[in-house]
Enzyme design. Structure first.
Site, PDB file in Angstrom:
ATOM      1  N   GLY A  12       0.794  -1.220   0.000  1.00 37.11           N
ATOM      2  CA  GLY A  12       0.000   0.000   0.000  1.00 37.11           C
ATOM      3  C   GLY A  12       0.828   1.272   0.000  1.00 37.11           C
ATOM      4  O   GLY A  12       0.383   2.312   0.463  1.00 37.11           O
ATOM      5  N   ASN A  14       1.576   3.031  -2.577  1.00 42.82           N
ATOM      6  CA  ASN A  14       0.855   3.987  -3.435  1.00 42.82           C
ATOM      7  C   ASN A  14      -0.348   4.560  -2.691  1.00 42.82           C
ATOM      8  O   ASN A  14      -0.603   5.772  -2.751  1.00 42.82           O
ATOM      9  CB  ASN A  14       0.384   3.303  -4.723  1.00 42.82           C
ATOM     10  CG  ASN A  14       1.458   3.285  -5.786  1.00 42.82           C
ATOM     11  OD1 ASN A  14       1.759   4.309  -6.387  1.00 42.82           O
ATOM     12  ND2 ASN A  14       2.063   2.144  -5.990  1.00 42.82           N
ATOM     13  N   ASN A 102      -6.537   2.276 -12.676  1.00 40.60           N
ATOM     14  CA  ASN A 102      -5.534   1.334 -12.188  1.00 40.60           C
ATOM     15  C   ASN A 102      -4.155   1.855 -12.571  1.00 40.60           C
ATOM     16  O   ASN A 102      -3.999   2.526 -13.595  1.00 40.60           O
ATOM     17  CB  ASN A 102      -5.743  -0.042 -12.829  1.00 40.60           C
ATOM     18  CG  ASN A 102      -4.705  -1.060 -12.375  1.00 40.60           C
ATOM     19  OD1 ASN A 102      -4.464  -1.213 -11.201  1.00 40.60           O
ATOM     20  ND2 ASN A 102      -4.085  -1.721 -13.343  1.00 40.60           N
ATOM     21  N   HIS A 104      -0.355   0.599 -13.474  1.00 34.85           N
ATOM     22  CA  HIS A 104       0.384  -0.613 -13.849  1.00 34.85           C
ATOM     23  C   HIS A 104       1.867  -0.233 -13.975  1.00 34.85           C
ATOM     24  O   HIS A 104       2.186   0.791 -14.601  1.00 34.85           O
ATOM     25  CB  HIS A 104      -0.135  -1.174 -15.175  1.00 34.85           C
ATOM     26  CG  HIS A 104       0.521  -2.450 -15.562  1.00 34.85           C
ATOM     27  ND1 HIS A 104       0.236  -3.655 -14.949  1.00 34.85           N
ATOM     28  CD2 HIS A 104       1.485  -2.721 -16.472  1.00 34.85           C
ATOM     29  CE1 HIS A 104       1.001  -4.606 -15.475  1.00 34.85           C
ATOM     30  NE2 HIS A 104       1.771  -4.056 -16.391  1.00 34.85           N
ATOM     31  N   GLU A 174       5.492   5.990  -9.847  1.00 34.76           N
ATOM     32  CA  GLU A 174       4.127   5.730  -9.353  1.00 34.76           C
ATOM     33  C   GLU A 174       3.784   6.698  -8.232  1.00 34.76           C
ATOM     34  O   GLU A 174       2.734   7.357  -8.228  1.00 34.76           O
ATOM     35  CB  GLU A 174       4.017   4.292  -8.846  1.00 34.76           C
ATOM     36  CG  GLU A 174       4.202   3.255  -9.913  1.00 34.76           C
ATOM     37  CD  GLU A 174       4.149   1.856  -9.333  1.00 34.76           C
ATOM     38  OE1 GLU A 174       3.299   1.609  -8.463  1.00 34.76           O
ATOM     39  OE2 GLU A 174       4.954   1.029  -9.767  1.00 34.76           O
TER      40      GLU A 174
HETATM   41  C1  GRF Z   1       2.771  -1.213  -7.684  1.00 31.69           C
HETATM   42  O1  GRF Z   1       3.948  -1.617  -8.330  1.00 31.69           O
HETATM   43  C2  GRF Z   1       1.687  -1.011  -8.712  1.00 31.69           C
HETATM   44  O2  GRF Z   1       2.170  -0.589  -9.956  1.00 31.69           O
HETATM   45  C3  GRF Z   1       1.116  -2.377  -8.863  1.00 31.69           C
HETATM   46  O3  GRF Z   1       1.155  -2.951  -7.573  1.00 31.69           O
HETATM   47  C4  GRF Z   1       2.192  -2.315  -6.835  1.00 31.69           C
HETATM   48  C5  GRF Z   1       1.585  -1.776  -5.577  1.00 31.69           C
HETATM   49  O4  GRF Z   1       2.591  -1.440  -4.693  1.00 31.69           O
HETATM   50  N1  GRF Z   1      -0.217  -2.321  -9.380  1.00 31.69           N
HETATM   51  P1  GRF Z   1       2.131  -0.824  -3.282  1.00 31.69           P
HETATM   52  O5  GRF Z   1       1.278  -1.871  -2.599  1.00 31.69           O
HETATM   53  O6  GRF Z   1       1.346   0.421  -3.598  1.00 31.69           O
HETATM   54  O7  GRF Z   1       3.404  -0.544  -2.558  1.00 31.69           O
END
Ligand code: GRF
Length: 188
Positions: A12, A14, A102, A104, A174
């Site tokens: 989590g 992000n 989403n 990616h 990200e």
């Molecule tokens: C990230 O690499 C995102 O691109 C992918 O899953 C990962 C999530 O990482 N969809 P986090 O749980 O947000 O650290």
């Protein structure tokens, strides 16, 4: 008020960046964090930020539409998938047209689709000696990683970059762009 629900299956990081980004925003807030894993660290982050959480299971997620009622209870009008590993069922895709995105960790359409998540993506990019990788933000449809692309950012990959180096460069993109792109999508 724009109320975001974040779906996440893991760390989590992000989700944490998105929560922090909107912390003092009067019009946009992260109103709910949903996970399919009881041990996901994202749930601890939610609790430490006093954000309601919801744990879902396959049967309920795929065999019922109960989740729509729970999303309505929290007045959710936008969904961000941030490392959520399950395919989104049709009822949810249809309930959030152009309101579910989403992220990616690659430059779609390359390195996407079923099974292409996390380290699997970076290992494939490394194995193919790509000169760049990056991120893709896209609207969500019923297929993995196939919705309309909203935004992409890239990073250079050098011959000395390991898979871990690639993952770190991409994760930095990200963390920088996901909150900001959400902000611009929700500002309209
Ligand atoms: C990230 O690499 C995102 O691109 C992918 O899953 C990962 C999530 O990482 N969809 P986090 O749980 O947000 O650290």
């Amino acid at each position: 008020m724009k109320n975001i629900a974040i779906f996440a299956s893991g760390t989590g990081s992000n989700a944490a960046k998105i929560v922090a980004y909107f912390k003092d925003n009067a019009n946009i807030k992260v109103a709910l964090i949903i996970s399919n894993k009881a041990t996901a660290k994202v749930l601890d982050m939610a609790k430490s930020n006093q954000i309601p959480t919801l744990l879902i299971n396959r049967e309920k997620f795929y065999q019922t539409e109960d989740l729509l009622n729970e999303l309505a209870f929290y007045k959710i009008n936008f969904i961000a998938l941030a490392g959520f590993l399950w395919l989104i069922p049709t009822y949810l895709v249809k309930a959030f047209p152009k309101k579910m995105v989403n992220i990616h960790p690659a430059l779609l359409p390359k390195y996407g689709g079923k099974g292409m998540y996390g380290q699997h993506v970076h290992q494939a990019v490394f194995a193919n000696k790509e000169k760049e990788s990056g991120i893709t933000l896209h609207y969500v449809n019923e297929q993995y990683d196939e919705g309309h692309i909203i935004f992409q950012a890239s990073c250079a990959i050098t011959s000395t970059d390991s898979t871990a180096d690639i993952a770190k460069k991409v994760l930095n993109l990200e963390h920088h762009y996901f909150p900001r792109i959400l902000g611009s999508l929700l500002a309209t």
